[in-house]
Each structure stands twice: as structure tokens, then as C-alpha cells.
Motif scaffolding. Sequence first.
Motif, PDB file in Angstrom:
ATOM      1  N   ARG A  27      35.946  19.017  13.944  1.00 26.03           N
ATOM      2  CA  ARG A  27      37.361  18.923  13.598  1.00 26.03           C
ATOM      3  C   ARG A  27      38.068  17.758  14.310  1.00 26.03           C
ATOM      4  NH1 ARG A  27      41.570  22.044  11.303  1.00 26.03           N
ATOM      5  NH2 ARG A  27      43.297  22.208  12.756  1.00 26.03           N
ATOM      6  N   PRO A  28      37.910  17.615  15.628  1.00 26.01           N
ATOM      7  CA  PRO A  28      38.519  16.441  16.252  1.00 26.01           C
ATOM      8  C   PRO A  28      37.956  15.135  15.688  1.00 26.01           C
ATOM      9  CG  PRO A  28      37.865  18.023  17.914  1.00 26.01           C
ATOM     10  CD  PRO A  28      37.290  18.507  16.624  1.00 26.01           C
ATOM     11  N   TRP A  31      39.704  14.404  12.352  1.00 24.63           N
ATOM     12  CA  TRP A  31      41.079  13.928  12.524  1.00 24.63           C
ATOM     13  C   TRP A  31      41.113  12.567  13.197  1.00 24.63           C
ATOM     14  CZ3 TRP A  31      45.204  15.378  10.021  1.00 24.63           C
ATOM     15  CH2 TRP A  31      45.175  16.620   9.378  1.00 24.63           C
ATOM     16  N   SER A  32      40.131  12.297  14.058  1.00 26.38           N
ATOM     17  CA  SER A  32      40.091  10.986  14.699  1.00 26.38           C
ATOM     18  C   SER A  32      39.793   9.906  13.665  1.00 26.38           C
ATOM     19  CB  SER A  32      39.022  10.966  15.793  1.00 26.38           C
ATOM     20  OG  SER A  32      39.332  11.925  16.779  1.00 26.38           O
ATOM     21  N   ARG A  35      42.881   9.355  11.582  1.00 23.53           N
ATOM     22  CA  ARG A  35      43.924   8.566  12.247  1.00 23.53           C
ATOM     23  C   ARG A  35      43.563   7.081  12.259  1.00 23.53           C
ATOM     24  NH1 ARG A  35      44.452   5.595  15.823  1.00 23.53           N
ATOM     25  NH2 ARG A  35      43.111   5.228  17.585  1.00 23.53           N
ATOM     26  N   TRP A  38      44.792   5.862   9.054  1.00 21.48           N
ATOM     27  CA  TRP A  38      46.259   5.699   9.055  1.00 21.48           C
ATOM     28  C   TRP A  38      46.642   4.377   9.695  1.00 21.48           C
ATOM     29  CZ3 TRP A  38      47.226  11.143  11.574  1.00 21.48           C
ATOM     30  CH2 TRP A  38      47.120  12.129  10.594  1.00 21.48           C
ATOM     31  N   GLU A  39      45.969   4.100  10.819  1.00 22.15           N
ATOM     32  CA  GLU A  39      46.354   2.908  11.564  1.00 22.15           C
ATOM     33  C   GLU A  39      45.877   1.645  10.862  1.00 22.15           C
ATOM     34  OE1 GLU A  39      44.994   2.772  15.617  1.00 22.15           O
ATOM     35  OE2 GLU A  39      46.016   0.873  16.003  1.00 22.15           O
ATOM     36  N   ARG A  41      45.038   0.419   7.614  1.00 19.00           N
ATOM     37  CA  ARG A  41      44.988   0.609   6.166  1.00 19.00           C
ATOM     38  C   ARG A  41      44.233  -0.504   5.477  1.00 19.00           C
ATOM     39  NH1 ARG A  41      50.676   1.780   3.994  1.00 19.00           N
ATOM     40  NH2 ARG A  41      51.274   0.243   5.545  1.00 19.00           N
ATOM     41  N   ASP A 117      48.396  -1.620  23.936  1.00 18.14           N
ATOM     42  CA  ASP A 117      49.702  -0.990  23.689  1.00 18.14           C
ATOM     43  C   ASP A 117      49.849   0.338  24.453  1.00 18.14           C
ATOM     44  OD1 ASP A 117      48.325   0.946  22.296  1.00 18.14           O
ATOM     45  OD2 ASP A 117      48.976   0.301  20.316  1.00 18.14           O
ATOM     46  N   SER A 119      48.678   3.092  24.137  1.00 19.54           N
ATOM     47  CA  SER A 119      48.614   4.353  23.400  1.00 19.54           C
ATOM     48  C   SER A 119      47.388   5.161  23.814  1.00 19.54           C
ATOM     49  CB  SER A 119      48.589   4.100  21.885  1.00 19.54           C
ATOM     50  OG  SER A 119      47.441   3.376  21.517  1.00 19.54           O
ATOM     51  N   PHE A 122      48.231   8.276  25.356  1.00 17.39           N
ATOM     52  CA  PHE A 122      48.546   9.385  24.447  1.00 17.39           C
ATOM     53  C   PHE A 122      47.259  10.015  23.923  1.00 17.39           C
ATOM     54  CE2 PHE A 122      49.363  10.784  19.992  1.00 17.39           C
ATOM     55  CZ  PHE A 122      50.075  11.921  20.306  1.00 17.39           C
ATOM     56  N   TRP A 123      46.331   9.180  23.466  1.00 14.63           N
ATOM     57  CA  TRP A 123      45.072   9.726  22.935  1.00 14.63           C
ATOM     58  C   TRP A 123      44.347  10.540  23.995  1.00 14.63           C
ATOM     59  CZ3 TRP A 123      46.357   9.211  18.330  1.00 14.63           C
ATOM     60  CH2 TRP A 123      46.837   8.012  17.802  1.00 14.63           C
TER      61      TRP A 123
ATOM     62  N   VAL B  85      54.083   5.315  25.161  1.00 15.54           N
ATOM     63  CA  VAL B  85      52.672   5.337  24.809  1.00 15.54           C
ATOM     64  C   VAL B  85      52.383   5.930  23.434  1.00 15.54           C
ATOM     65  CG1 VAL B  85      51.942   5.388  27.215  1.00 15.54           C
ATOM     66  CG2 VAL B  85      52.186   7.526  25.968  1.00 15.54           C
ATOM     67  N   TRP B  89      52.548   2.461  15.292  1.00 12.30           N
ATOM     68  CA  TRP B  89      52.327   2.457  13.843  1.00 12.30           C
ATOM     69  C   TRP B  89      52.406   3.859  13.252  1.00 12.30           C
ATOM     70  CZ3 TRP B  89      48.451   5.770  12.961  1.00 12.30           C
ATOM     71  CH2 TRP B  89      47.531   5.988  14.000  1.00 12.30           C
ATOM     72  N   TYR B  98      48.126  15.040  13.354  1.00 10.03           N
ATOM     73  CA  TYR B  98      47.013  14.717  14.242  1.00 10.03           C
ATOM     74  C   TYR B  98      46.911  15.712  15.392  1.00 10.03           C
ATOM     75  CZ  TYR B  98      43.991  12.235  17.448  1.00 10.03           C
ATOM     76  OH  TYR B  98      42.967  11.911  18.295  1.00 10.03           O
ATOM     77  N   VAL B 102      43.779  18.254  16.246  1.00  8.29           N
ATOM     78  CA  VAL B 102      42.830  18.192  17.367  1.00  8.29           C
ATOM     79  C   VAL B 102      43.119  19.191  18.480  1.00  8.29           C
ATOM     80  CG1 VAL B 102      42.293  15.765  16.954  1.00  8.29           C
ATOM     81  CG2 VAL B 102      44.065  16.355  18.608  1.00  8.29           C
TER      82      VAL B 102
END
Lengths: 319, 291
Positions: A27-28, A31-32, A35, A38-39, A41, A117, A119, A122-123, B85, B89, B98, B102
Motif C-alpha cells: 500500500r505505501p 501511494w508512493s 505521488r 502527481w509530481e 506529469r 526543496d 520536502s 515531510f516524506w 517542507v 507542487w 497520500y 500511507v
Amino acid sequence: MSASSEIPAVVPNDAPQSGRSVVPATRPLYWSIRRELWEHRSIYIAPLVAAGVVMFGLLISAIRLAHHLSDLPHFDPAQDGGVLALPFGFAAIPILATALIVAVFYCLGALNGERRDRSILFWKSLPVSDLNAVLAKAAVPMLILPIVAIAVVLGLHLAMLLLGTAVLAVHGLDPSPFWTGVPWLNVEVTLIYLVAALTLWYAPIYGWLLMVSAWAKRAPFLWAVLPPLALSLLEKIALDTSNIGSMLSYRIHGGFTEAFDDDVVGGMHRLPHTGPMHVDLPRIDPAQFLATPGLWAGLVFAAAFIAAAVWLRRYREPT
Amino acid sequence: MACIEARGLRKAYGKNMALDGVDLRVEEGRILGLIGPNGAGKSTALNAMLGLTQYQGDLTVLGRNPWTQRDALMRDVCFIADVAVLPRWMRVSQALDYVAGVHPRFDRFKAEALLARTDIKRTSKVRELSKGMVTQLHLALVMAIDARLLVLDEPTLGLDILYRKQFYDTLLNDYFDHSRTIIVTTHQVEEIEHILTDVAFIDQGRIVLDSTMEAIEARYFEVMVAPEQVTAGRAFKPLVERQVFGRSIMLFDHLGRDQLAGLGDVRTPSIADLFVAVIGAQQSKRPGAAA
């Protein structure tokens, strides 16, 4: 009990909750990968645009050809259909090349951008392991893009077939050679085989790019490209040999020669001269391909590079 | 059970000791403010607890080793590392999809309800949101996760005061319930001190004060000393003395309220003033400190 009246309202919310605490391992990953799409395209837009450009060019060409056809009252599809069949093979090339370019730049940015960036913080705040995150990114060039490329080429072939049929039909000519004369199954199986073989062959390149992406602070493209070139130059100057250079060039070109029967591999180039309706496809040779040591050595390197990328993502300081 | 237990936590970057033997114990259900000057080791300490960096020493978070058991730990721990963070996008709806995809403990309805109180549109991309809205979004995502430990590292940096106030009010009213633990670092100490149950000062990679708020109230007193009592006040050896509008304000450690009442108005110092006093005392003790 007063609580009993609330139970029906609570249970539907709680039931998935208790089930949710056990998330299947896939499942992860699912979704990974989503995503990533999504980022980035461009993964599906770029091949579609390439197909659109090819289709547009063919449309113009069909109009020109149609004028040509009406000038030639003796045009016989059974004789000259091979000329029309030719573009099907070539039409795939821009799409596959586009997918390859997208794959290369995707890999270079995949693990670098998230650090630039920030992010990544967050991940990493979510219960998705570094292995999972890197595998999802590796799946894009090694699984998603090949599937997208095949699907787009198949769609393009269908569109081209309909266009050609329409052009011939409009001019009162028999379009059936398109449907019966072209060995469709053979064409598409060859296409899928080509994409699969090249993906496996290029796996170490994708792995290398992902690893450099995870390692380089900036300019991953330069770090990915210049050191191998510098090494081969160094070898040439110092030892006057070109083992590294030929190894690199084998990695880039070797996939074609190893995946197809040597005798027929040049068939595409002879195609215009081999006569009408004789679509001389390169002959697939999976046994030879699977017996190529370079394939397996490459896959070992790919696995090592990806493992290194996982390690780097885990061990690098977050800032 | 202790939520976090650190003993002799060390982390060196080259010769620079970012953490130089940190001992810290945080019980479950507490809200700890980790306060320190820039470069004191706050973020390094938090990164160690979150399994983002390797360290030496003993560290247990929710009974787990955060470095070797990070993947399992992240189901019970959530953090906001910074205001900026969230990937720029990403659409708000994608962020919800998301995290719901997860995270086994994410309650999408709760996140939607929290977002409904804001002006954030589901179709907006993060880059289109103001800094304050991005923080609201991140907080909504995090608060909808049923985590046992929430770590906030400068979560309101660069936000205006309305967002900052709302951030901590929401956190306290809609999230904190005494079974969760929160650790927060910030430079705006005065804005969070009323929500803290515990406070720890960190300087030069060491914990220099670790106390509950109750203990601080019992231990430290600030006195606005009457002019004629200044000499008497100084005899009690205040931790620090400063002048405000010509009046001396002295901060005393380990003296009873009764002893000090004669000097002037006695009150509990703010965490910010206490911080300046304690860290200032630390820094003047250091060899080579500016005179």
C-alpha cells in the motif's frame, strides 16, 4: 445502556480503523508511485505529446500523399502498401526516445529535488521507509515509463491505422492491405520485447542516475555524466586503452544487438529496399539476450546502485 | 513509561559537538518546550529522536531505538520540521489522499473538519497557499494522525502573530489529551509558555535546565526591587539583575517567596527572562567568554 445506541454509529468508523493498523506492504508503495505521477506529469504527458507530433506530421503527410494518390490512377495498395506500412515502425522511435529522455531526467531529479526543496522532511515524517520511497522512484523508469511508452505507441498505431484506412477509403482505394498485409502481432510483440529488453539493459544506468541523485548536493547531471567520461579519457591518455569507453558505449548500444538476432538486426534499414509489403522486422532473440553476461552484470550493478541510493537517503543529514 | 529517554546523547560534526552528553527524560502526556539559542543543538537533538540522524549514547523513544527502528517508530511519531517542507507542487486533496494512503492512523474526516475551518481549498496547490495556510494545512494533516509523540521544530517560524496564536490554540484544544506527548522548539518562547508543562534549556549541546513548570514556579522568583532595597537584594546573590525604567529587576534561584517579599514585588519570571538569566550565566562561566 446508553452507550448501546451509539455503537452503530461508532462501529463503521472503528471497523476500518482496527483494520487500518495493519497496512499491507504494497500500500505505501502504491501511494508512493502515485505521488511520483502527481509530481512528474511529464511521465505520461511527454510521450503523449511526442505521439501527437508524430500524428500531426502524418496527417499533413497523408494529405500530401492523398494528392499524390489522386495524381496516380494506377496506385495499387497491394503493390505499394508497404510504403504506407513503413511509418508504423518508425513512429515508435520518437515516443521511445522521449520516454528514455524523461526517464533519465526523472532519475536525476528524483532524490535530489526532495532534498533541495526540503520536502524530504515531510516524506520522512510519514511511515514510509527509505527502501519503499526509493523503490517507488526506481519503478518509474523501470516499470511505469515502459508501460506508458508501449500504451502510447499502441494507441498511435491504432490512430495511424484508422488514418491510413480513411485516406485510402476516401479515394476509393482498398484499405485492406493495412489490415491484412501488415504483420500486426509481430510488430507489436517486437515493440513490447524491445521496450522490455532495453529497460532491463538500461537498468544500471537508471540505478546509477538515482544514486548520483541521492548523493550529489547539486548539479546531479554533471556528476552523473562527467566522472565516467573523465575516467574513460584518463584511461585513454594514461594507458592508451579504451576499456571503460567501450564498456560505456556497449551499455548504451549493446541492448539492441544483444536483444535481436544479429543477422536481421539491420533489417529496419534495408526495409525500403526489400520490396512491397515485406516488413522485415528485426528478429527477436530472447534466448540470446538472456544468455548475455552483460545483461546480468548490469542488473547486479543496478541493484547495487539502488541499494546505495536507499542507504544515502537514510544516512544523509536531513538539511 | 517515559516517552523519551536520553542518556549521554552525543553527536559530533567534525570537531564541533552538536550534542555533548544530553540527558533528558520526557514522560508521556507532557508538553515540553526545548529552548536554546541558535546552534545550541535543538534540531540535532530532535533529529536524533526522529531517527533522522545517527548519534552516540542511549536514546529510547516510545520504547524503541529511533535509528534502528525508525520505520516502526514513524507510525507513532509525527513531526513538523519546518514551515516550508510540504511539497509545493502538491494539491491539498493529494496531500490528504497520500497521507490517508500511507498512514494507518490517519483520520481523514478529522483532517477535512480541521481544513473546513480554514480558507484552504481542496484544489489549491501548496505553492498557491500563503505561508500561514501551508502551516494550517500541515497542522491539519498532523493533528489527524493519532500519534503518541508530536515533535514541532520551529513550526511557526515566519508566521504572523494571528497564525501563531491560532496554531498553538488549535494544538492545545483539539489535539492534546494527556495521552500524547508534544515537544516543541521555538524562538517565540513567550507565546508557548502558557501551554508547556515542562521546559528544558539547551546550550552548547548540553541540557542546562530541565524542569516542570510547577518546579520553575517554586524555584525561581523575579523581584522588582524597591530602590532602597537594592543593596539588600544584591546580598541574596541574584542570578541576574537588569534595569527596567530605572528599577532593578533581580532573578533569584532557590530562595523562598517569604525571604524575598521584603525586597519588592515578587512574581514568577517569564521563561524568556529565565532563559536569558540561565543561558547568560552559563555563557559567562565559559572560559574565554567576553567580559
